[in-house]
Enzyme design. Structure first.
Site, PDB file in Angstrom:
ATOM      1  N   LYS A 135      -1.086  -6.706  -0.403  1.00 11.18           N
ATOM      2  CA  LYS A 135      -0.373  -7.912  -0.825  1.00 11.18           C
ATOM      3  C   LYS A 135       0.684  -8.312   0.188  1.00 11.18           C
ATOM      4  O   LYS A 135       1.086  -9.469   0.259  1.00 11.18           O
ATOM      5  CB  LYS A 135       0.272  -7.695  -2.187  1.00 11.18           C
ATOM      6  CG  LYS A 135       1.348  -6.619  -2.174  1.00 11.18           C
ATOM      7  CD  LYS A 135       2.089  -6.576  -3.479  1.00 11.18           C
ATOM      8  CE  LYS A 135       3.363  -5.766  -3.433  1.00 11.18           C
ATOM      9  NZ  LYS A 135       3.352  -4.440  -2.886  1.00 11.18           N
ATOM     10  N   LYS A 167       8.408   5.251   0.042  1.00  6.87           N
ATOM     11  CA  LYS A 167       9.057   3.994  -0.324  1.00  6.87           C
ATOM     12  C   LYS A 167      10.532   3.975   0.036  1.00  6.87           C
ATOM     13  O   LYS A 167      11.077   2.939   0.393  1.00  6.87           O
ATOM     14  CB  LYS A 167       8.894   3.720  -1.828  1.00  6.87           C
ATOM     15  CG  LYS A 167       7.493   3.276  -2.204  1.00  6.87           C
ATOM     16  CD  LYS A 167       7.496   2.562  -3.549  1.00  6.87           C
ATOM     17  CE  LYS A 167       6.092   2.139  -3.943  1.00  6.87           C
ATOM     18  NZ  LYS A 167       6.028   1.617  -5.318  1.00  6.87           N
ATOM     19  N   LYS A 211      -5.538  -0.806   4.749  1.00  4.47           N
ATOM     20  CA  LYS A 211      -5.870  -1.215   3.384  1.00  4.47           C
ATOM     21  C   LYS A 211      -5.573  -2.693   3.171  1.00  4.47           C
ATOM     22  O   LYS A 211      -4.606  -3.217   3.727  1.00  4.47           O
ATOM     23  CB  LYS A 211      -5.022  -0.406   2.383  1.00  4.47           C
ATOM     24  CG  LYS A 211      -5.832   0.643   1.626  1.00  4.47           C
ATOM     25  CD  LYS A 211      -4.952   1.561   0.812  1.00  4.47           C
ATOM     26  CE  LYS A 211      -4.597   1.010  -0.563  1.00  4.47           C
ATOM     27  NZ  LYS A 211      -4.036   2.042  -1.456  1.00  4.47           N
TER      28      LYS A 211
END
Ligand code: TRP
Length: 344
Positions: A210, A115, A207
């Site tokens: 969002k 991240k 995957k």
């Protein structure tokens, strides 16, 4: 750890666009666990702000996750639904855990590395300390079981290490205060296997996410029946018919994904699906998948839209849940303070 009464805790970040992957990978599991455990489900807004959030979107996203919990079948009366920032004990215990966890432990966390990316100097301190807050979320309730995805396994192991070190460091004081050998349970992950990993409808190797710019790549939980049908029909496939056994899905990620989604929604296995649809072409299989997806997800989407139209109701659920969560957390926090040697 049978000394501790069984309690389930899990959290979902309010980051928007809840989709089929969140449902099959997490929320449907939360719903099932209500049959066997006392459950606490938390909208982890304190975790969300480890990266920048727009206030108007954050508040909407907190309500969206709450609506999804309820629409999917979490019962806020028999169990607890609340948002993290309303129970100050999470942040309070996280500070104490910052003083228990070691730098070396946190330096190994792969999610932080991913991240933070290349510009680590510019990541928030909160993003680095994220796992100690997660440990506090779980342990402030002395929860024993934590349903999470594969990607959270390392964070759960850290929570166990923190619990163990706290129990060791304060063992004398824990015993003196009358808590026996261990104050915290070592929480067990209930890992959702790769079988229910939902991939993008546009690319079977990625995957479902969002943040994919294409809305057609995912089925959002708030999509209506027409939108669901359209997205399934447009899903990427290959030119072959479906195989009749699972090995035939190898090297066919899109086929594998659609069969996996069908199996998960039908609560069966991929082998079951292929027994029924082996030899079928995609247009007929997609027709069946549309019917199933609309039957299962249509009512959830309708419920979510109905709930989201009444933010006052959602906020009441969160407020009432917070009161009940806080009662448990405050009692445990009081004990932690006593064990550490604080005056309260
Ligand atoms: N880190 C989890 C995720 O991103 C969310 C989370 C926060 C959580 N606190 C938790 C999950 C406690 C389980 C238990 O998915």
């Amino acid at each position: 750890m049978s000394l501790f009464p069984q309690r389930v805790f899990s959290g979902v970040q309010p980051t928007g666009n809840l989709h089929l992957g969140n449902y099959l990978g997490a929320i449907s599991r939360f719903v099932a666990l209500q049959q066997t455990h006392d459950c606490i489900y938390c909208v982890v807004d304190l975790h969300a702000i480890t990266v920048p959030q727009k206030p108007s979107e954050l508040v909407a996203n907190i309500r969206e996750v709450t609506a999804a919990f309820i629409a999917c079948g979490v019962d806020p009366k028999s169990h607890i639904i609340f948002n993290q920032s309303q129970v100050a004990e999470h942040a309070e215990l996280a500070w104490i855990f910052n003083c228990v966890a070691r730098m070396g432990w946190l330096n190994r966390m792969t999610q932080f590395k991913e991240k933070a990316g290349k510009d680590r100097e510019n990541a928030s301190v909160g993003l680095y300390a994220y796992p100690t807050l997660m440990a506090a979320d779980i342990l402030v309730y002395r929860a024993t079981h934590v349903p999470v995805g594969e990607d959270q396994k390392q964070h759960l192991e850290l929570a166990r290490d923190i619990a163990q070190k706290f129990n060791n460091d304060f063992s004398e004081s824990i015993a003196t205060a009358g808590y026996g050998e261990a104050f915290f349970p070592l929480p067990e992950p209930l890992i959702q296997g790769p079988a229910t990993r939902v991939m993008s409808l546009r690319d079977g190797s990625k995957k479902m996410s969002k943040s994919d710019p294409s809305d057609n790549s995912r089925i959002n939980l708030s999509d209506d029946a027409d939108t669901i049908a359209q997205k399934v029909r447009r899903a990427k496939t290959d030119p072959d018919v479906l195989p009749s056994e699972t090995p035939g899905l190898a090297g066919r990620p899109e086929a594998d994904n659609l069969v996996g989604i069908y199996a998960a929604l039908a609560e069966g296995s991929k082998a079951d699906v292929l027994r029924e649809f082996g030899g079928a072409n995609f247009s007929s299989f997609k027709g069946a998948l549309v019917d199933l997806a609309v039957a299962k997800l249509g009512p959830i989407g309708a419920d979510m839209r109905r709930l989201q139209a009444d933010p006052g109701y959602i906020d009441t659920v969160l407020r009432e849940g917070s009161v009940r969560a806080r009662a448990i957390a405050a009692q445990n926090m009081k004990a932690v303070k006593e064990v550490i040697g604080f005056i309260s």
